[in-house]
Write a protein that holds these residues in place. Structure first.
Motif, mmCIF file in Angstrom:
data_model
loop_
_atom_site.group_PDB
_atom_site.id
_atom_site.type_symbol
_atom_site.label_atom_id
_atom_site.label_comp_id
_atom_site.label_asym_id
_atom_site.label_seq_id
_atom_site.Cartn_x
_atom_site.Cartn_y
_atom_site.Cartn_z
ATOM 1 N N GLY A 575 0.814 -1.205 -0.019
ATOM 2 C CA GLY A 575 -0.076 0.097 0.122
ATOM 3 C C GLY A 575 0.822 1.288 0.050
ATOM 4 N N VAL A 576 2.052 1.147 0.077
ATOM 5 C CA VAL A 576 2.872 2.079 -0.030
ATOM 6 C C VAL A 576 3.673 2.484 -1.288
ATOM 7 C CG1 VAL A 576 5.067 3.345 0.875
ATOM 8 C CG2 VAL A 576 3.532 2.088 2.209
ATOM 9 N N THR A 577 3.548 3.751 -1.941
ATOM 10 C CA THR A 577 4.307 3.955 -3.213
ATOM 11 C C THR A 577 5.421 4.819 -3.138
ATOM 12 O OG1 THR A 577 2.022 3.837 -4.317
ATOM 13 C CG2 THR A 577 3.695 5.123 -5.462
ATOM 14 N N VAL A 578 6.244 4.603 -3.977
ATOM 15 C CA VAL A 578 7.679 5.244 -3.909
ATOM 16 C C VAL A 578 8.051 5.764 -5.229
ATOM 17 C CG1 VAL A 578 10.132 5.262 -3.323
ATOM 18 C CG2 VAL A 578 8.696 4.035 -1.771
ATOM 19 N N ARG A 579 8.198 6.891 -5.452
ATOM 20 C CA ARG A 579 8.418 7.276 -6.740
ATOM 21 C C ARG A 579 10.133 7.107 -7.094
ATOM 22 N NH1 ARG A 579 4.709 9.856 -9.772
ATOM 23 N NH2 ARG A 579 6.389 11.205 -10.947
ATOM 24 N N VAL A 580 10.485 6.789 -8.056
ATOM 25 C CA VAL A 580 11.896 6.562 -8.324
ATOM 26 C C VAL A 580 12.757 7.877 -8.525
ATOM 27 C CG1 VAL A 580 13.341 5.569 -10.053
ATOM 28 C CG2 VAL A 580 11.655 4.298 -9.437
ATOM 29 N N GLY A 581 13.437 7.940 -7.750
ATOM 30 C CA GLY A 581 14.164 9.378 -7.867
ATOM 31 C C GLY A 581 13.863 10.341 -6.925
ATOM 32 N N GLU A 582 12.730 10.106 -6.222
ATOM 33 C CA GLU A 582 12.144 11.139 -5.007
ATOM 34 C C GLU A 582 11.998 10.495 -4.035
ATOM 35 O OE1 GLU A 582 8.830 12.909 -6.950
ATOM 36 O OE2 GLU A 582 9.549 13.039 -8.726
ATOM 37 N N GLY A 583 12.239 11.351 -2.884
ATOM 38 C CA GLY A 583 11.600 11.069 -1.607
ATOM 39 C C GLY A 583 12.435 10.320 -0.633
ATOM 40 N N PRO A 584 12.243 10.533 0.633
ATOM 41 C CA PRO A 584 13.437 9.887 1.498
ATOM 42 C C PRO A 584 13.283 8.147 1.525
ATOM 43 C CG PRO A 584 11.152 10.427 2.677
ATOM 44 C CD PRO A 584 11.183 10.961 1.370
ATOM 45 N N SER A 585 12.293 7.605 0.651
ATOM 46 C CA SER A 585 12.264 6.166 0.852
ATOM 47 C C SER A 585 12.793 5.710 -0.490
ATOM 48 C CB SER A 585 10.665 5.592 0.784
ATOM 49 O OG SER A 585 9.982 5.715 1.979
ATOM 50 N N TRP A 586 13.344 6.649 -1.302
ATOM 51 C CA TRP A 586 14.117 6.253 -2.498
ATOM 52 C C TRP A 586 15.542 6.379 -2.229
ATOM 53 C CZ3 TRP A 586 14.301 3.196 -6.545
ATOM 54 C CH2 TRP A 586 15.479 3.467 -7.456
ATOM 55 N N GLU A 587 16.468 5.530 -2.462
ATOM 56 C CA GLU A 587 18.008 5.689 -2.329
ATOM 57 C C GLU A 587 18.699 5.397 -3.658
ATOM 58 O OE1 GLU A 587 19.410 2.986 0.727
ATOM 59 O OE2 GLU A 587 18.971 4.521 2.371
ATOM 60 N N GLY A 588 18.961 6.498 -4.519
ATOM 61 C CA GLY A 588 19.469 6.304 -5.535
ATOM 62 C C GLY A 588 21.278 6.123 -5.745
ATOM 63 N N LEU A 589 21.563 5.650 -6.560
ATOM 64 C CA LEU A 589 22.960 5.043 -6.903
ATOM 65 C C LEU A 589 23.561 6.625 -7.137
ATOM 66 C CD1 LEU A 589 23.131 1.636 -8.468
ATOM 67 C CD2 LEU A 589 23.790 2.363 -5.957
ATOM 68 N N ARG A 590 24.842 6.711 -6.592
ATOM 69 C CA ARG A 590 25.730 8.016 -6.767
ATOM 70 C C ARG A 590 27.029 7.816 -7.851
ATOM 71 N NH1 ARG A 590 25.730 9.067 -0.522
ATOM 72 N NH2 ARG A 590 26.384 6.936 -0.908
ATOM 73 N N ARG A 591 27.201 8.613 -8.282
ATOM 74 C CA ARG A 591 28.349 8.579 -9.322
ATOM 75 C C ARG A 591 29.608 9.422 -8.785
ATOM 76 N NH1 ARG A 591 27.039 6.469 -14.473
ATOM 77 N NH2 ARG A 591 24.920 5.698 -14.492
ATOM 78 N N ILE A 592 30.829 9.117 -9.063
ATOM 79 C CA ILE A 592 31.849 9.939 -8.928
ATOM 80 C C ILE A 592 32.684 9.871 -10.177
ATOM 81 C CG2 ILE A 592 32.167 9.515 -6.508
ATOM 82 C CD1 ILE A 592 34.522 7.504 -7.329
ATOM 83 N N ARG A 593 33.347 11.373 -10.709
ATOM 84 C CA ARG A 593 33.868 11.747 -11.735
ATOM 85 C C ARG A 593 35.129 12.229 -11.737
ATOM 86 N NH1 ARG A 593 33.555 15.558 -15.623
ATOM 87 N NH2 ARG A 593 33.206 15.088 -17.840
ATOM 88 N N ALA A 594 36.096 11.767 -12.722
ATOM 89 C CA ALA A 594 37.268 12.813 -12.840
ATOM 90 C C ALA A 594 37.521 12.776 -14.443
ATOM 91 C CB ALA A 594 38.395 11.966 -12.063
ATOM 92 N N ALA A 595 38.308 13.885 -14.646
ATOM 93 C CA ALA A 595 38.664 14.404 -16.028
ATOM 94 C C ALA A 595 39.893 15.112 -16.004
ATOM 95 C CB ALA A 595 37.411 15.287 -16.482
ATOM 96 N N HIS A 596 40.751 14.602 -17.055
ATOM 97 C CA HIS A 596 41.823 15.457 -17.037
ATOM 98 C C HIS A 596 42.436 15.082 -18.498
ATOM 99 C CE1 HIS A 596 45.472 17.168 -16.038
ATOM 100 N NE2 HIS A 596 46.454 16.164 -16.419
ATOM 101 N N GLY A 597 43.240 15.957 -19.126
ATOM 102 C CA GLY A 597 43.682 15.762 -20.649
ATOM 103 C C GLY A 597 42.767 15.191 -21.469
#
Length: 850
Positions: A575-597
């Protein structure tokens, strides 16, 4: 064989828990087969056994089985109802046994049950009982009427063929064919081999077991004269093998042939008849006595007995410590000197244990069928190698195609080749982006095959069928989206572990279930913008969408509904709905980035998916924002080092690595890992400085490249049990592990070889010189060990020769005396510690580091 269990334990051996429990629920039989080991051979203990296993004994056995499964974290066990003739126990008694064992084992343990019967008593009552309980049925039949009735006779000497045929007709009817588990056929040299096979094939069995008649050196089997050089049983089986192997299509599985082929190709055996895998079978007699595998009754009176009984708590764990049972779990160490010197020992394994028996020397002998097994195995080896050579002659292509006419819903596969120049570039430690893309293309097809395998083995699961069809539709409409979804490393680890569990080769992991296919399909629908509604699994209150994140729920629902469309998605459970990408009940994967040359690295940091890095010690919990920032702030200068001074390595890392998995920090130093199940993912703990981060990325991406290559071309022969010294490990390594380590440390030595030429501060420069010298010398030593092993394939010889050429150039370079001294002292300490832990290895296995 006299075994010292304490010495075995001190050497690092650990028993393999019992996973197959044979219950002798009735000790008498309604046939009098002339070759029966139960009634016609050395052990006549059946005369002292109760006719039927009592309900009290069944209850006690069930308690011990459940106890053993829980103590050893077993999620799946097999129970075989046996005899005598088990059907003499009656349908209701069998029902009580099955239900009692399953109830005791609990919901967390899958109890697969089968019955081995002579088939005479099969009738609608038994078949309905088996259908209700999900019990599979294997039937003994020796061929056509003449072949069967040579030995399988009633008490008055009458043939049993007609009665067995009637029972099989009922078992193989449309209503009950799903219960049919195969046929068991004992070989008689007087029976035509191909005629026998085709008579059995007429019943369309899923599996055929060809059994060598039991015999020992004291009482050889019929036609087997130990002093003669012929191999009549080997020749008989070769005739069947050639008919079976060269058929236009696979007609059935022949267990003995399949197991030998697996062993020839380097896979472990799943049968006690061949190979060196630990035997994990135990027998419970009708009186509750715990015994060894009952075929040992053919050796001598009392060969199977132990002092243990199911009434005693912990009896199965105690049984594992008995020398007689440990002898069947220690592999090559249990073989006779003649067998240990044999070239095919890893495949043959000295054959079935009872067939080795000789008074005076016990079981420390070759099989009485030694010549037969040698002839059969070498014939199968030669046949398989001819086919493998034909594949290699076609530019080493592994064809991964399927018939669109027969399977119109199959996702698109493609053939793969690896040009020799790319092979040699990889062998030298390089390869570049082009080589990595070729490896990724092969992984694409491998993962499609995994999906197809899961779908085929779980074909009765509506969720799996729906998910597969949705993915196939998306691949046709948006192939790049489907490719991105399937290239996420978890798709590989989930697919392989799920397929292995469905095939009974490993215990299932909670995250590796067929319904996980729906999670991949949901991600594909979200990424493609396709409207869909699909159920995905919920594990420990989380519905994981690989490459996206997870939705958290408070309830105990096992499934959640994902609804997608117009680039949005929501997940509902309880009975609980979680929107993908929104709200405290959604934990999204995060990215790290580096760039050079002009070179960019971007990694998903997966600290959520339970299947992200099987076998590694994950960091506890989700990385905090501060920890994530620290990772990214260390990555940027590490990437600058790589992009400036190791640009090809940087290109390879950017191409092969898509995901980083945080690992738990060890007590000393750092941790890193790759998994052949999860191509594209690197496990890594927090790195202390940019140079450590850079060299770790180089090191682990090298492991990934080799894993991808090994999916296309085998470089080592099947593991024969030999173990070797590696200058970077505390444990003895198999040859495949030694090759992996050498290839990865070639990259480490190359990295520091470049860094030591830079105008670093004195401390860092000394570190670079020392690391270069340490891993250059250690890798060179290890490559020499590999090349001297005699266990490389022809391609492996070429590969390590190219590696040796790379190392020769490094070894010609001078190293400052202080760095050489430090590197040598470090190597000496490691070798001394290794010897303290593991003892002195066999001669020739440990070259002395000069």
């Amino acid at each position: 064989m006299d075994l010292n269990i304490n010495a075995l334990l001190e050497s690092g051996w650990r028993p393999t828990p019992f996973q197959q429990f044979v219950l002798k629920i009735h000790s008498r039989c309604n046939l009098a087969c002339t070759y029966c080991y139960m009634y016609e051979m050395a052990d006549q203990g059946w005369r002292r056994q109760p006719r039927r296993m009592s309900q009290a004994t069944i209850d006690a056995a069930a308690a011990r089985i459940a106890e053993h499964a829980q103590a050893n974290n077993l999620s799946k066990i097999d129970v075989i109802l046996h005899g005598g003739e088990p059907l003499l126990a009656g349908a209701e008694h069998i029902r009580h046994a099955v239900e009692t064992i399953r109830r005791a084992a609990g919901a967390g343990v899958t109890v697969n049950v089968q019955v081995q019967t002579n088939g005479v008593l099969l009738d609608p009552v038994f078949l309905e009982t088996f259908a209700d309980l999900g019990v599979l049925v294997a039937v003994s039949l020796d061929g056509d009427r003449e072949a069967n009735d040579r030995h399988r006779l009633g008490p008055a000497g009458q043939g049993s063929y007609d009665r067995v045929h009637d029972g099989l007709a009922q078992l193989t009817s449309p209503a009950h064919r799903h219960l049919f588990n195969g046929l068991l056929c004992t070989i008689d040299l007087r029976n035509d081999p191909v005629g026998t096979y085709e008579a059995l094939l007429a019943h369309a069995p899923p599996t055929i077991d060809f059994l060598l008649p039991h015999g020992t050196w004291e009482t050889p089997p019929p036609g087997r004269h130990p002093d003669r050089e012929d191999a009549p049983y080997g020749d008989w089986l070769i005739a069947v093998f050639d008919r079976w192997y060269h058929a236009p299509r696979r007609e059935t599985r022949v267990r003995l042939f399949d197991e030998i082929i697996r062993l020839v190709l380097g896979r472990p055996s799943r049968s006690e008849a061949v190979g060196l895998s630990a035997v994990a079978v135990v027998v419970v007699e009708t009186d509750g006595g715990i015994e060894q595998v009952d075929s040992l009754k053919s050796a001598y009176d009392g060969a199977t007995r132990t002092p243990l009984h199911v009434s005693t708590p912990g009896a199965f764990d105690t049984a594992l410590m008995l020398p007689s049972i440990a002898a069947r779990q220690i592999g090559e160490r249990a073989l006779s000197p003649e067998c240990r010197a044999c070239d095919i020992r890893r495949v043959c394994g000295a054959g079935l244990y009872p067939h080795r028996y000789r008074p005076g020397t016990g079981f420390a002998n070759p099989s009485v069928y030694c010549r037969d097994l040698f002839r059969l195995i070498t014939h199968i080896q030669q046949t398989v190698n001819v086919d493998l050579a034909a594949v290699r002659d076609r530019s080493r292509r592994r064809r991964l195609t399927d018939s669109a006419e027969r399977h119109p819903d199959t996702m698109t596969l493609a053939p793969h080749s690896l040009p020799k120049e790319v092979f040699f570039e990889l062998a030298a430690g390089r390869g570049g982006r082009d080589a990595v893309e070729r490896l990724w293309a092969a992984q694409d097809s491998k993962r499609l095959l995994l999906l197809r395998g899961v779908r085929d083995l779980a074909r009765d699961d509506a969720r799996v069928r729906q998910a597969y069809e949705l993915l196939a539709d998306i691949q046709e409409a948006s192939p790049e989206v489907a490719r991105q979804v399937l290239r996420y490393p978890t798709a590989g680890s989930w697919g392989l572990r799920t397929l292995q569990a469905l095939g009974g080769h490993t215990s299932p992991a909670p995250w590796a279930t067929p319904s996980g296919l729906a999670s991949l399909a949901a991600v594909a629908a979200i990424r493609s913008g396709r409207g869909a509604t699909i159920e995905v699994p919920v594990l420990d209150g989380a519905a994981v969408l690989p490459s996206l994140g997870r939705a958290l729920f408070d309830g105990d629902d096992r499934f959640a509904v994902v609804r997608t469309g117009d680039g949005e998605a929501e997940i509902t459970a309880g009975g609980v709905t979680v929107r993908v990408g929104e709200g405290p009940s959604w934990e999204g994967l995060r990215r790290i980035r580096a760039a050079h040359g002009g070179l960019t690295a971007e990694f998903v940091v997966d600290d959520l998916d339970p299947g992200r890095m099987p076998g590694a010690q994950h960091a506890e919990g989700r990385l905090s924002a501060a920890d994530l920032h620290r990772w990214e702030s260390t990555l940027q200068p590490a990437w600058e080092i790589l992009a400036d001074r190791h640009p090809q390595v940087a290109e390879e890392i950017a191409a092969v690595v898509t995901v980083l998995t945080p690992l738990a920090e060890p007590a000393h130093g750092t941790a890193s890992a790759t998994s052949k199940l999860a191509f594209g993912n690197i496990g890594i703990s927090t790195q202390p400085d940019p140079h450590a981060f850079a060299v770790t990325l180089a090191h682990e991406s090298q492991h990934a490249k080799l894993s991808g290559l090994l999916d296309l071309i085998p470089l080592t022969q099947p593991d024969d049990g030999s173990r070797y010294y590696a200058p970077w490990r505390d444990d003895p390594r198999p040859l495949g592990g030694l090759l992996h380590g050498a290839y990865a440390h070639l990259a480490i030595a190359a990295f520091w070889g470049v860094e030591r030429q830079q105008p670093h501060e004195d401390e860092l420069r000394l570190r670079a010189h020392t690391e270069f010298a340490r891993w250059r010398d250690g890798t060179d030593l290890t490559i020499r060990t590999l090349r001297a092993s005699g266990r490389l394939t022809p391609e492996g010889d070429l590969f390590t020769a190219e590696m040796a050429g790379t190392m020769a150039a490094m070894c010609a370079q001078p190293v400052p005396p202080e760095a050489a001294h430090r590197a040598g002292a470090s190597a000496d300490r490691h070798l001394a510690g290794w010897r303290r832990r593991n003892g002195e290895p066999p001669a020739g296995r440990l070259p002395s580091p000069a």
